[in-house]
Design a protein around this motif. Structure first.
Motif, PDB file in Angstrom:
ATOM      1  N   HIS A  79     -13.470  11.235  -0.867  1.00  0.00           N
ATOM      2  CA  HIS A  79     -12.136  10.707  -0.585  1.00  0.00           C
ATOM      3  C   HIS A  79     -11.552  10.044  -1.829  1.00  0.00           C
ATOM      4  O   HIS A  79     -12.273   9.458  -2.623  1.00  0.00           O
ATOM      5  N   GLN A  80     -10.244  10.145  -1.959  1.00  0.00           N
ATOM      6  CA  GLN A  80      -9.527   9.427  -3.006  1.00  0.00           C
ATOM      7  C   GLN A  80      -8.709   8.340  -2.345  1.00  0.00           C
ATOM      8  O   GLN A  80      -7.927   8.603  -1.433  1.00  0.00           O
ATOM      9  N   LEU A  81      -8.903   7.107  -2.780  1.00  0.00           N
ATOM     10  CA  LEU A  81      -8.179   5.972  -2.228  1.00  0.00           C
ATOM     11  C   LEU A  81      -7.106   5.531  -3.203  1.00  0.00           C
ATOM     12  O   LEU A  81      -7.339   5.466  -4.404  1.00  0.00           O
ATOM     13  N   VAL A  82      -5.938   5.205  -2.676  1.00  0.00           N
ATOM     14  CA  VAL A  82      -4.906   4.571  -3.482  1.00  0.00           C
ATOM     15  C   VAL A  82      -5.125   3.075  -3.307  1.00  0.00           C
ATOM     16  O   VAL A  82      -4.916   2.537  -2.221  1.00  0.00           O
ATOM     17  N   PRO A  83      -5.584   2.376  -4.340  1.00  0.00           N
ATOM     18  CA  PRO A  83      -5.999   0.985  -4.181  1.00  0.00           C
ATOM     19  C   PRO A  83      -4.815   0.033  -4.080  1.00  0.00           C
ATOM     20  O   PRO A  83      -3.740   0.290  -4.602  1.00  0.00           O
ATOM     21  N   ASN A  84      -5.055  -1.076  -3.391  1.00  0.00           N
ATOM     22  CA  ASN A  84      -4.146  -2.210  -3.420  1.00  0.00           C
ATOM     23  C   ASN A  84      -4.976  -3.435  -3.771  1.00  0.00           C
ATOM     24  O   ASN A  84      -6.165  -3.322  -4.058  1.00  0.00           O
ATOM     25  N   GLY A  85      -4.397  -4.598  -3.756  1.00  0.00           N
ATOM     26  CA  GLY A  85      -5.109  -5.807  -4.173  1.00  0.00           C
ATOM     27  C   GLY A  85      -6.308  -6.138  -3.308  1.00  0.00           C
ATOM     28  O   GLY A  85      -7.266  -6.748  -3.770  1.00  0.00           O
ATOM     29  N   VAL A 143      -9.815  -5.777  -5.907  1.00  0.00           N
ATOM     30  CA  VAL A 143      -9.073  -5.362  -7.094  1.00  0.00           C
ATOM     31  C   VAL A 143      -8.282  -6.525  -7.670  1.00  0.00           C
ATOM     32  O   VAL A 143      -8.206  -6.707  -8.886  1.00  0.00           O
ATOM     33  N   LYS A 144      -7.705  -7.368  -6.809  1.00  0.00           N
ATOM     34  CA  LYS A 144      -6.873  -8.469  -7.292  1.00  0.00           C
ATOM     35  C   LYS A 144      -7.676  -9.562  -8.004  1.00  0.00           C
ATOM     36  O   LYS A 144      -7.116 -10.341  -8.756  1.00  0.00           O
ATOM     37  N   ASN A 145      -8.980  -9.607  -7.806  1.00  0.00           N
ATOM     38  CA  ASN A 145      -9.814 -10.631  -8.453  1.00  0.00           C
ATOM     39  C   ASN A 145     -10.379 -10.196  -9.797  1.00  0.00           C
ATOM     40  O   ASN A 145     -11.071 -10.965 -10.447  1.00  0.00           O
ATOM     41  N   ILE A 146     -10.093  -8.971 -10.209  1.00  0.00           N
ATOM     42  CA  ILE A 146     -10.626  -8.451 -11.466  1.00  0.00           C
ATOM     43  C   ILE A 146      -9.638  -8.756 -12.582  1.00  0.00           C
ATOM     44  O   ILE A 146      -8.431  -8.610 -12.417  1.00  0.00           O
ATOM     45  N   GLN A 164      -1.811  -3.563 -20.260  1.00  0.00           N
ATOM     46  CA  GLN A 164      -1.524  -2.128 -20.331  1.00  0.00           C
ATOM     47  C   GLN A 164      -2.576  -1.291 -19.599  1.00  0.00           C
ATOM     48  O   GLN A 164      -2.859  -0.167 -19.986  1.00  0.00           O
ATOM     49  N   THR A 165      -3.152  -1.834 -18.535  1.00  0.00           N
ATOM     50  CA  THR A 165      -4.136  -1.100 -17.744  1.00  0.00           C
ATOM     51  C   THR A 165      -3.630  -0.969 -16.318  1.00  0.00           C
ATOM     52  O   THR A 165      -3.164  -1.937 -15.726  1.00  0.00           O
ATOM     53  N   LEU A 166      -3.735   0.231 -15.786  1.00  0.00           N
ATOM     54  CA  LEU A 166      -3.288   0.500 -14.426  1.00  0.00           C
ATOM     55  C   LEU A 166      -4.390   1.258 -13.698  1.00  0.00           C
ATOM     56  O   LEU A 166      -4.829   2.318 -14.161  1.00  0.00           O
ATOM     57  N   LEU A 167      -4.842   0.707 -12.574  1.00  0.00           N
ATOM     58  CA  LEU A 167      -5.821   1.381 -11.731  1.00  0.00           C
ATOM     59  C   LEU A 167      -5.070   2.393 -10.869  1.00  0.00           C
ATOM     60  O   LEU A 167      -4.272   2.024 -10.011  1.00  0.00           O
ATOM     61  N   ILE A 168      -5.310   3.669 -11.118  1.00  0.00           N
ATOM     62  CA  ILE A 168      -4.556   4.733 -10.446  1.00  0.00           C
ATOM     63  C   ILE A 168      -5.127   5.028  -9.067  1.00  0.00           C
ATOM     64  O   ILE A 168      -4.424   4.984  -8.072  1.00  0.00           O
ATOM     65  N   ASN A 169      -6.407   5.354  -8.997  1.00  0.00           N
ATOM     66  CA  ASN A 169      -7.038   5.628  -7.708  1.00  0.00           C
ATOM     67  C   ASN A 169      -8.532   5.390  -7.813  1.00  0.00           C
ATOM     68  O   ASN A 169      -9.076   5.188  -8.890  1.00  0.00           O
ATOM     69  N   ILE A 170      -9.173   5.429  -6.665  1.00  0.00           N
ATOM     70  CA  ILE A 170     -10.622   5.247  -6.577  1.00  0.00           C
ATOM     71  C   ILE A 170     -11.192   6.469  -5.874  1.00  0.00           C
ATOM     72  O   ILE A 170     -10.771   6.807  -4.765  1.00  0.00           O
ATOM     73  N   GLN A 171     -12.137   7.122  -6.525  1.00  0.00           N
ATOM     74  CA  GLN A 171     -12.844   8.258  -5.918  1.00  0.00           C
ATOM     75  C   GLN A 171     -14.076   7.682  -5.228  1.00  0.00           C
ATOM     76  O   GLN A 171     -14.973   7.157  -5.876  1.00  0.00           O
TER      77      GLN A 171
END
Length: 134
Positions: free
Chosen positions: A102-108, A83-86, A91-98
């Motif tokens: 499972h739903q993941l709360v992403p980090n870098g 995620v940190k390399n993208i 004004q864009t926020l990655l909320i979660n990944i399905q």
């Protein structure tokens, strides 16, 4: 791993005043741990905390933004990247990944995989830029 079942075993043994129930209670607690591990259960309070943090992030980010779902296909430029390399648009926020069920709360350090669906909060212009980038 929570120690609540073992504490309960000791409390019940103390209240009853007999060790007759110690072995059945221990076997029940052990089988419960095995079932939860086998089914991939998550701790209740950890899941609730993640949901609370997610809601707090959604409400404080921006009122002009909307929630969009972006599926990741084989030919996507961000597949198999952290995620940190993208290069996210402003004004864009990655909320979660399905990911599957499972739903993941992403980090870098989270790696975006093919088949994931990203929940992104952004405005209309940011969404169009993301669509072109993906």
């Amino acid at each position: 791993m929570s120690k609540a079942p073992f504490t309960a075993i000791l409390l019940i043994t103390e209240m009853v005043g007999s060790l007759n129930h110690l072995m059945p209670l221990a076997l029940t607690a052990l089988s419960a741990y095995v079932v939860v591990d086998f089914l991939g259960g998550a701790p209740t309070y950890t899941s609730l905390l993640e949901n609370m943090q997610l809601k707090r992030t959604l409400t404080t980010f921006s009122d002009n933004n909307h929630l969009f779902s972006l599926p990741i296909f084989n030919d996507s430029l961000i597949a198999n990247q952290q995620v940190k390399n993208i290069k996210w648009t402003a004004q864009t926020l990655l909320i979660n990944i399905q990911r599957g069920e499972h739903q993941l709360v992403p980090n870098g350090d989270t790696i975006i995989q093919v088949g994931d669906t990203l929940q992104v909060s952004t405005n209309q212009a940011g969404y169009q830029q993301l669509q072109q980038y993906l």
